[in-house]
Design a protein around this motif. Structure first.
Motif, PDB file in Angstrom:
ATOM      1  N   ILE A  52      17.406  32.835  36.482  1.00  0.00           N
ATOM      2  CA  ILE A  52      17.219  34.278  36.332  1.00  0.00           C
ATOM      3  C   ILE A  52      18.564  34.973  36.158  1.00  0.00           C
ATOM      4  CG2 ILE A  52      16.336  36.357  37.466  1.00  0.00           C
ATOM      5  CD1 ILE A  52      14.390  34.428  38.975  1.00  0.00           C
ATOM      6  N   TYR A  53      19.477  34.684  37.072  1.00  0.00           N
ATOM      7  CA  TYR A  53      20.800  35.299  37.026  1.00  0.00           C
ATOM      8  C   TYR A  53      21.813  34.313  37.603  1.00  0.00           C
ATOM      9  CZ  TYR A  53      24.351  38.923  37.330  1.00  0.00           C
ATOM     10  OH  TYR A  53      25.497  39.650  37.157  1.00  0.00           O
ATOM     11  N   PRO A  54      22.444  33.500  36.755  1.00  0.00           N
ATOM     12  CA  PRO A  54      23.321  32.421  37.231  1.00  0.00           C
ATOM     13  C   PRO A  54      24.492  32.879  38.100  1.00  0.00           C
ATOM     14  CG  PRO A  54      22.909  32.188  34.883  1.00  0.00           C
ATOM     15  CD  PRO A  54      22.326  33.499  35.300  1.00  0.00           C
ATOM     16  N   GLY A  55      24.920  34.099  37.941  1.00  0.00           N
ATOM     17  CA  GLY A  55      26.076  34.588  38.690  1.00  0.00           C
ATOM     18  C   GLY A  55      25.859  34.673  40.184  1.00  0.00           C
ATOM     19  N   ILE A  56      24.613  34.790  40.604  1.00  0.00           N
ATOM     20  CA  ILE A  56      24.345  34.913  42.044  1.00  0.00           C
ATOM     21  C   ILE A  56      23.595  33.708  42.595  1.00  0.00           C
ATOM     22  CG2 ILE A  56      24.381  37.435  42.018  1.00  0.00           C
ATOM     23  CD1 ILE A  56      21.289  37.295  42.194  1.00  0.00           C
ATOM     24  N   SER A  57      23.596  32.610  41.865  1.00  0.00           N
ATOM     25  CA  SER A  57      22.819  31.456  42.324  1.00  0.00           C
ATOM     26  C   SER A  57      23.396  30.835  43.590  1.00  0.00           C
ATOM     27  CB  SER A  57      22.684  30.421  41.217  1.00  0.00           C
ATOM     28  OG  SER A  57      23.943  29.947  40.832  1.00  0.00           O
TER      29      SER A  57
END
Length: 80
Positions: A52-57
């Motif tokens: 969904i949003y790799p930056g906050i995985s």
């Protein structure tokens, strides 16, 4: 900083509680290694954030581990 914590709290309750309920439902059917199954499901739901949003995985996985540990601790306190 307060905004980040509030958004994290919102994410934990909107995403973490349903994930925890799914993990609980599946892991209750497993008699052996219930905690391992539940923990892996929690981590799996946290890891899904990568798509969904790799930056906050990475923070999402950390939050899912903390959520799992907190859930297990509460179960121990209740005597379940």
């Amino acid at each position: 900083m307060v905004v980040v914590f509030l958004l994290s709290l919102l994410g934990n309750f909107v995403y973490g509680l349903p994930a925890s309920l799914v993990a609980e439902g599946i892991s209750m059917k497993v008699l052996r290694n219930r905690r391992w199954v539940s923990g892996l499901i929690h981590i799996g739901f946290g890891a899904l954030t990568y798509f969904i949003y790799p930056g906050i995985s990475l923070p999402a996985v950390c939050c899912s581990v903390i959520f799992f540990l907190w859930d297990e601790r509460m179960k121990m306190d209740d005597g379940s």
